[in-house]
Scaffold this motif. Structure first.
Motif, PDB file in Angstrom:
ATOM      1  N   MET A 156     171.717 -36.836   1.993  1.00 56.08           N
ATOM      2  CA  MET A 156     171.490 -36.896   3.535  1.00 56.08           C
ATOM      3  C   MET A 156     171.594 -38.372   3.813  1.00 56.08           C
ATOM      4  O   MET A 156     171.176 -38.639   5.320  1.00 56.08           O
ATOM      5  CB  MET A 156     170.642 -35.968   4.228  1.00 56.08           C
ATOM      6  CG  MET A 156     170.730 -34.733   3.794  1.00 56.08           C
ATOM      7  SD  MET A 156     172.280 -33.969   4.159  1.00 56.08           S
ATOM      8  CE  MET A 156     172.510 -34.126   5.890  1.00 56.08           C
ATOM      9  N   GLU A 157     171.873 -39.303   3.096  1.00 57.12           N
ATOM     10  CA  GLU A 157     172.062 -40.454   3.291  1.00 57.12           C
ATOM     11  C   GLU A 157     173.383 -40.822   4.348  1.00 57.12           C
ATOM     12  O   GLU A 157     174.356 -40.987   3.788  1.00 57.12           O
ATOM     13  CB  GLU A 157     172.000 -41.606   2.137  1.00 57.12           C
ATOM     14  CG  GLU A 157     170.790 -41.559   1.508  1.00 57.12           C
ATOM     15  CD  GLU A 157     169.538 -41.894   2.305  1.00 57.12           C
ATOM     16  OE1 GLU A 157     169.564 -42.780   3.152  1.00 57.12           O
ATOM     17  OE2 GLU A 157     168.318 -41.367   1.786  1.00 57.12           O
ATOM     18  N   TYR A 158     173.224 -41.177   5.581  1.00 56.19           N
ATOM     19  CA  TYR A 158     174.391 -41.304   6.490  1.00 56.19           C
ATOM     20  C   TYR A 158     175.123 -42.757   5.922  1.00 56.19           C
ATOM     21  O   TYR A 158     176.079 -42.869   6.403  1.00 56.19           O
ATOM     22  CB  TYR A 158     174.087 -41.308   7.942  1.00 56.19           C
ATOM     23  CG  TYR A 158     173.443 -40.048   8.202  1.00 56.19           C
ATOM     24  CD1 TYR A 158     174.551 -38.913   8.439  1.00 56.19           C
ATOM     25  CD2 TYR A 158     172.168 -39.551   7.885  1.00 56.19           C
ATOM     26  CE1 TYR A 158     173.892 -37.774   8.795  1.00 56.19           C
ATOM     27  CE2 TYR A 158     171.745 -38.552   8.385  1.00 56.19           C
ATOM     28  CZ  TYR A 158     172.583 -37.245   8.825  1.00 56.19           C
ATOM     29  OH  TYR A 158     172.255 -36.150   8.911  1.00 56.19           O
ATOM     30  N   TYR A 159     174.493 -43.644   5.291  1.00 53.26           N
ATOM     31  CA  TYR A 159     175.260 -44.964   4.977  1.00 53.26           C
ATOM     32  C   TYR A 159     175.629 -44.691   3.602  1.00 53.26           C
ATOM     33  O   TYR A 159     175.078 -43.974   2.843  1.00 53.26           O
ATOM     34  CB  TYR A 159     174.090 -46.218   5.000  1.00 53.26           C
ATOM     35  CG  TYR A 159     173.507 -46.450   6.506  1.00 53.26           C
ATOM     36  CD1 TYR A 159     174.422 -46.892   7.592  1.00 53.26           C
ATOM     37  CD2 TYR A 159     172.514 -45.936   6.916  1.00 53.26           C
ATOM     38  CE1 TYR A 159     174.079 -47.426   8.829  1.00 53.26           C
ATOM     39  CE2 TYR A 159     171.854 -45.963   8.547  1.00 53.26           C
ATOM     40  CZ  TYR A 159     172.787 -46.872   9.105  1.00 53.26           C
ATOM     41  OH  TYR A 159     172.398 -46.776  10.614  1.00 53.26           O
ATOM     42  N   LYS A 160     176.461 -45.570   3.223  1.00 53.39           N
ATOM     43  CA  LYS A 160     177.072 -45.263   1.801  1.00 53.39           C
ATOM     44  C   LYS A 160     176.016 -46.130   0.884  1.00 53.39           C
ATOM     45  O   LYS A 160     176.277 -47.229   0.470  1.00 53.39           O
ATOM     46  CB  LYS A 160     178.281 -46.098   1.924  1.00 53.39           C
ATOM     47  CG  LYS A 160     179.566 -45.662   2.691  1.00 53.39           C
ATOM     48  CD  LYS A 160     179.891 -44.121   2.078  1.00 53.39           C
ATOM     49  CE  LYS A 160     180.902 -43.613   2.952  1.00 53.39           C
ATOM     50  NZ  LYS A 160     181.204 -42.264   2.076  1.00 53.39           N
ATOM     51  N   GLY A 171     176.501 -41.749  -0.343  1.00 54.91           N
ATOM     52  CA  GLY A 171     176.803 -41.339   0.632  1.00 54.91           C
ATOM     53  C   GLY A 171     176.135 -39.844   1.196  1.00 54.91           C
ATOM     54  O   GLY A 171     175.201 -39.574   0.390  1.00 54.91           O
ATOM     55  N   GLN A 172     176.887 -38.912   1.214  1.00 54.98           N
ATOM     56  CA  GLN A 172     176.422 -37.598   1.357  1.00 54.98           C
ATOM     57  C   GLN A 172     177.054 -36.770   0.428  1.00 54.98           C
ATOM     58  O   GLN A 172     177.476 -35.468   0.659  1.00 54.98           O
ATOM     59  CB  GLN A 172     176.735 -36.874   2.786  1.00 54.98           C
ATOM     60  CG  GLN A 172     175.931 -37.635   3.930  1.00 54.98           C
ATOM     61  CD  GLN A 172     176.270 -36.944   5.245  1.00 54.98           C
ATOM     62  OE1 GLN A 172     177.108 -36.199   5.598  1.00 54.98           O
ATOM     63  NE2 GLN A 172     175.077 -36.908   6.019  1.00 54.98           N
ATOM     64  N   GLU A 223     166.256 -30.738   6.231  1.00 51.78           N
ATOM     65  CA  GLU A 223     166.409 -32.092   5.530  1.00 51.78           C
ATOM     66  C   GLU A 223     164.927 -32.288   4.755  1.00 51.78           C
ATOM     67  O   GLU A 223     163.870 -32.075   5.608  1.00 51.78           O
ATOM     68  CB  GLU A 223     166.678 -33.227   6.225  1.00 51.78           C
ATOM     69  CG  GLU A 223     168.149 -33.229   6.555  1.00 51.78           C
ATOM     70  CD  GLU A 223     168.524 -34.493   7.217  1.00 51.78           C
ATOM     71  OE1 GLU A 223     168.205 -35.501   7.153  1.00 51.78           O
ATOM     72  OE2 GLU A 223     169.684 -34.436   8.113  1.00 51.78           O
TER      73      GLU A 223
END
Length: 337
Positions: free
Chosen positions: A91-95, A127-128, A58
């Protein structure tokens, strides 16, 4: 070497739509470089573990976290067979929705330059999600050492990501007053008795703003004793309520982010009819703001000349100053909706 931990989602648009401007440059990618020192070993390990792509570590770019995905023999799910496929994964784990311009790179080791494909339009990540180029370069071209991409079994890829933030910064320019011929006349009485520190006119309104003239009968410090100085000022003083013990408050008429362009003409009028010159005039074209509230002429007229022509311009110890504000235009910074 980090191996994939998930199966990519088929969210790429057709390759021909994603191809943008193809260029060469000497500078390496700003945000991330993926260097593979043994391409054949990478292919062997991936096939041995039944994986079809390699995931980078990442990295952070434009305030977000990303990962680079490399398909060394092509992404078959997205029409990338027999090509190098390269994708960028959020790689943003939130939307979090991200719109970004992306540039992919392949290093030509013979030319010592980077071949790049730059987007025509912004890519959307939510999101991802992942997005990229399924047919970055054909394997035939890539594996031919004379092309410089794969030399001594090593190769280099890279990416730059420029997230587009909806700031809507800008400015609006509008005219408040156009080519006006109206004038403001200030009769300065008892000129010889005025203090050298300066004398203000009464406030007056033009174009929705309040103004004052500031006269220095013996000039500002750098012109003191030699020239008469005159300035046009935005009237910043707000009066205290009657009977109030509070001091007068000063408040800018132009808040931060606003500027006003003013074209004006200042004159000292000859008070003897039919005598030349009829006026001594100067024209100013300046920007007023919350910081710059006064503009004028430190060397407006030589005091020796005025004394010599005293009966013309300083008649009965009175000076006649004329102001014409020709035009006013407001420049305002735009704010996000």
């Amino acid at each position: 070497m980090r191996m994939p931990y998930g199966v990519p989602k088929p969210l790429d648009t057709p390759n021909e739509e994603m191809r943008g401007l193809e260029t060469w440059r000497e500078l390496p990618p700003t945000h991330y470089i993926l260097k593979i020192e043994s391409f054949t070993s990478l292919v062997r390990i991936l096939k041995k573990t039944s994986l079809d792509h390699y995931e980078s570590k990442e990295f952070k770019a434009s305030g977000h976290n990303w990962m680079l995905l490399l398909y060394p023999w092509g992404d078959e799910k997205r029409n990338g067979s027999h090509h190098i496929s390269l994708y960028l994964k959020s790689m943003e784990y939130y939307k979090v929705e991200i719109n970004a311009l992306v540039i992919f790179f392949v290093y030509d080791q013979l030319k010592d330059k980077y071949w790049s494909i730059q987007d025509k339009t912004a890519r959307n990540f939510h999101g991802q999600d992942e997005s990229g180029v399924s047919q970055l370069v054909s394997l035939k071209r890539f594996e031919d050492a004379s092309n410089g991409f794969l030399v001594n079994d090593s190769c280099v890829f890279g990416v730059e990501v420029f997230a587009i933030r909806s700031g809507n910064k800008g400015e609006r320019f509008r005219t408040l007053r156009e080519q006006s011929k109206s004038v403001y006349i200030w009769t300065v009485q008892k000129f010889s008795e005025l203090k050298a520190t300066g004398h203000f006119s009464e406030p007056f309104s033009v174009g929705g703003f309040k103004w004052r003239l500031h006269l220095y009968p013996e000039g500002i410090p750098k012109a003191k004793g030699k020239y008469l100085s005159i300035y046009l000022c935005l009237h910043e003083e707000s009066e205290s309520p009657p009977g109030s013990e509070k001091k007068k408050q000063y408040e800018s008429q132009l808040p931060s982010g606003k500027r006003m362009h003013v074209e004006f003409k200042l004159s000292i009028n000859n008070q003897v009819k039919d005598k030349e010159p009829k006026k001594l005039s100067e024209i100013g074209k300046v920007w007023f703001s919350a910081v710059e509230t006064a503009w004028g002429f430190p060397y407006f007229a030589h005091l020796d000349y005025l004394r010599w022509r005293r009966s013309d311009f300083i008649y009965k110890d009175a000076l006649l100053i004329e102001l014409q504000i020709i035009s006013m235009s407001l420049d305002t910074s735009l704010s996000p909706p």
